[in-house]
Design an enzyme around this catalytic site. Sequence first.
Site, PDB file in Angstrom:
ATOM      1  N   HIS B  63      35.883  47.634  97.328  1.00  0.00           N
ATOM      2  CA  HIS B  63      35.771  49.160  97.324  1.00  0.00           C
ATOM      3  C   HIS B  63      34.274  49.708  97.038  1.00  0.00           C
ATOM      4  O   HIS B  63      33.762  49.305  96.011  1.00  0.00           O
ATOM      5  CB  HIS B  63      36.839  49.861  96.548  1.00  0.00           C
ATOM      6  CG  HIS B  63      36.710  49.718  95.255  1.00  0.00           C
ATOM      7  ND1 HIS B  63      36.025  50.592  94.150  1.00  0.00           N
ATOM      8  CD2 HIS B  63      37.297  49.040  94.159  1.00  0.00           C
ATOM      9  CE1 HIS B  63      36.031  50.338  92.874  1.00  0.00           C
ATOM     10  NE2 HIS B  63      36.903  49.323  92.909  1.00  0.00           N
ATOM     11  N   ASP B 165      32.293  47.332  89.076  1.00  0.00           N
ATOM     12  CA  ASP B 165      33.568  47.780  89.427  1.00  0.00           C
ATOM     13  C   ASP B 165      33.226  48.837  90.394  1.00  0.00           C
ATOM     14  O   ASP B 165      33.098  50.014  90.271  1.00  0.00           O
ATOM     15  CB  ASP B 165      34.395  48.225  88.266  1.00  0.00           C
ATOM     16  CG  ASP B 165      35.689  48.715  88.864  1.00  0.00           C
ATOM     17  OD1 ASP B 165      36.059  48.601  90.021  1.00  0.00           O
ATOM     18  OD2 ASP B 165      36.466  49.345  87.961  1.00  0.00           O
ATOM     19  N   GLU B 195      39.154  53.975  95.986  1.00  0.00           N
ATOM     20  CA  GLU B 195      40.095  53.097  95.165  1.00  0.00           C
ATOM     21  C   GLU B 195      40.328  53.799  94.013  1.00  0.00           C
ATOM     22  O   GLU B 195      41.420  53.514  93.381  1.00  0.00           O
ATOM     23  CB  GLU B 195      39.355  51.749  95.047  1.00  0.00           C
ATOM     24  CG  GLU B 195      40.372  50.752  94.673  1.00  0.00           C
ATOM     25  CD  GLU B 195      40.393  50.593  93.267  1.00  0.00           C
ATOM     26  OE1 GLU B 195      41.419  49.972  92.614  1.00  0.00           O
ATOM     27  OE2 GLU B 195      39.654  51.245  92.401  1.00  0.00           O
ATOM     28  N   GLU B 196      39.316  54.414  93.044  1.00  0.00           N
ATOM     29  CA  GLU B 196      39.436  54.787  91.736  1.00  0.00           C
ATOM     30  C   GLU B 196      40.328  55.843  91.692  1.00  0.00           C
ATOM     31  O   GLU B 196      40.726  56.192  90.636  1.00  0.00           O
ATOM     32  CB  GLU B 196      38.025  54.866  91.293  1.00  0.00           C
ATOM     33  CG  GLU B 196      37.198  53.549  91.181  1.00  0.00           C
ATOM     34  CD  GLU B 196      37.561  52.714  90.294  1.00  0.00           C
ATOM     35  OE1 GLU B 196      38.591  52.831  89.403  1.00  0.00           O
ATOM     36  OE2 GLU B 196      36.789  51.679  90.152  1.00  0.00           O
ATOM     37  N   ASP B 218      37.830  42.515  93.508  1.00  0.00           N
ATOM     38  CA  ASP B 218      37.796  43.392  92.791  1.00  0.00           C
ATOM     39  C   ASP B 218      37.571  42.783  91.143  1.00  0.00           C
ATOM     40  O   ASP B 218      37.792  41.591  91.038  1.00  0.00           O
ATOM     41  CB  ASP B 218      38.783  44.404  92.817  1.00  0.00           C
ATOM     42  CG  ASP B 218      38.533  45.711  92.183  1.00  0.00           C
ATOM     43  OD1 ASP B 218      37.524  45.950  91.572  1.00  0.00           O
ATOM     44  OD2 ASP B 218      39.432  46.691  92.394  1.00  0.00           O
ATOM     45  N   HIS B 304      34.656  50.054  83.314  1.00  0.00           N
ATOM     46  CA  HIS B 304      34.792  51.373  83.251  1.00  0.00           C
ATOM     47  C   HIS B 304      33.925  51.851  82.169  1.00  0.00           C
ATOM     48  O   HIS B 304      34.036  53.128  81.724  1.00  0.00           O
ATOM     49  CB  HIS B 304      36.125  52.077  83.318  1.00  0.00           C
ATOM     50  CG  HIS B 304      36.833  52.001  84.436  1.00  0.00           C
ATOM     51  ND1 HIS B 304      38.006  52.912  84.817  1.00  0.00           N
ATOM     52  CD2 HIS B 304      36.651  51.356  85.581  1.00  0.00           C
ATOM     53  CE1 HIS B 304      38.401  52.781  86.002  1.00  0.00           C
ATOM     54  NE2 HIS B 304      37.597  51.561  86.564  1.00  0.00           N
TER      55      HIS B 304
END
Lengths: 365, 333
Positions: B63, B165, B195-196, B218, B304
Amino acid sequence: MPMEDTKTLLKEMISVAGLSGHEAPIRQILERAWQPLTDELHTGRLGSLHARKHGLGKGPRPSLALVTHMDAIGLIVTKVNEAGLLHLDQIGGIDARVLPGQLVTIHTRTGDLPGLVVLPAAHTLPDDAASSAPTLPNLRVDTGLRPAAARRQIQVGDLVSFASQPLELDGDLLAGHSLDNRACVAVAHETLRLLQSRKHSWDVWAIATVQEEATLFGALTSGYALRPTLAVVIDVTFAKSPGTPGHKTYDLNKGPTLDWGSNTHPKLLAELQTLARKLEIPFQDAVYAGGHSGTDAHFMQVAGEGIPTAILSIPLRYMHTPVELIQMKDIERAGRLLAEFITALDDTFMDKLQLDDAANGEAQS
Amino acid sequence: MKDIIRQLVETTGPSGYENEVRAVVQKMLKGQVDSMKVDALGNLITRKGQKGQDGLTIMLSAHLDEIGIIATHIDERGFVRFTSVGGVHPRNAVGGRVRFLKTGQVGVIGMEPNQSATSVHGLDKMYIDMGASRRADVKVSVGDVAAFDRPFEDLGQRLVSKAMDDRIGVAILVETMKQLKATPHEVVGVFSTQEEVGIRGATTAAYGVDPDLGIALDVTLTGDTPQAATMEVALGNGPAIKVKDSGMISDPRVVAWMEAGAKRARLPYQLEVLSGGTTDARGIQMARAGVPVGCLSIPCRYVHTPSEMVDYGDVQNSVKLLLALLSKPVKLA
């Protein structure tokens, strides 16, 4: 007694694992059981079993799908620690309170191993853990293997299933693991069995779906692949047991429930109720909250261009534990209702499900 | 490959606003693939190879988007209130800097007074200070998006940045598509969007591509830091072959195929069970009549946060493993 066939099959079904995403063992049993009862049998791309019994009508025939998930909840190894004990995560929703002391089977690459779910000594746990119900991060599986052997034989990702054997109790009760939802697979089987001696014009799909406990993707993808005209999802619901609130639970041995809610096509539900009353097959009214039935119906309803779906549930005690409990009589009643319903389906049946009141001439009055 | 990674992570692209990242990837792959197109949701769909007799259509998905923030209100003194795009944890936001996509301007995240030294407010009690003294000087409008701003750091074997990420997955996919030569398969490299915020790009891309097999690329969490939650995945032990996460169960046939490929190529790998989080593989698995899927995960610490850390060896081995897998016919047991 013909129902004995179904009971024998059910006991066999609750003696194997077949956890969500890994349904091969249960699928093999059903391939063998449904092959003689149906005209076509194949496995979907995610592993759901699709079995079709042809109707007598002229093709292309409409079809009714009996949708029952065959996967079961269980555990999965996340770590083999220095002592050779296994750390766990869940597949589907496990009630961890009942896990300590359970016998389990670890399915390794090189074969099955027995194990015990154990609760480490209180002094090794967080402060509040000793006085409260255990949670999964605090439980381990002991296989008795020495650490080096455990690390050699067991890998992260190996599945752990309940080893409890089927238990028949007085009054035609059956207890064991995975009765959610294999009791309902047995309903589909019973329906197919009864249909062998009946004439029906529609096709019948018996679909044993995968991954219901995890993603509901079995129903979603089989619905897309097969596009049945109608679907009846068969799953379990909460039965009354000592101390359960009456407004959230249903009686054992008073028939299946027919479930209201937004995954349910109201007119399909009404047709099922009407037939059950006419045949004097007992059933119970149930309502699921929040617009999500928590069953395969959630995705079956919106597969492809949309499929009118109803939900029939078998009351079950102690859900998501290794000692789930059902009444065989409820399976028999559900099978009879569905067989009668399928037998009655004719060319005009879909007209009865018309939701457009204007088309029915009712909006004009 | 470090230059590719640097360029990708230093580009801004919160979910739904992946244009700049996509343009970087398009430039990197120009002339390197058989075809490239952008679909309705902004996914970049690249293809290489023909589906031969023993071949499959294999979709790989990494992504493009990253977590970020979106402005909701600007007050008289020029303080910008915001909410999250994707999973931004408040404790990782305080003191952070964000760069707005539209203007390239940077602001710092402040927080309303808090008596506690050990807890943080929710994002609703935080604001972005753009360094202005009045509203008229702030060139941010409601709805403008920004991503965390933190430069790439090369620590040698370990690499650190915001947006590892999933730009690390994007970098691996770029490198794989570039290096892929002989394959019996039609390999479809999808650089997915959103995606998130719920795996939205990969879901529709998979419907469009209709693959026979899908693999997401990922990041995954690790259990190798002080007092980390139980997980056997560690940085530097090789790419992780996912068995399960909280939104997807890998097809056991695909897991077996990936493991066998790693063993045959003598590449290190780890098996992964992730208790929280999921990937594009979920979106691929649910497409149409269903798709057998797996996921190649890149172990990553501090996911994150603006300082996500990966191991360069794991990254290189991921490319090698994908090339090994894609160069041979696939027989799913």
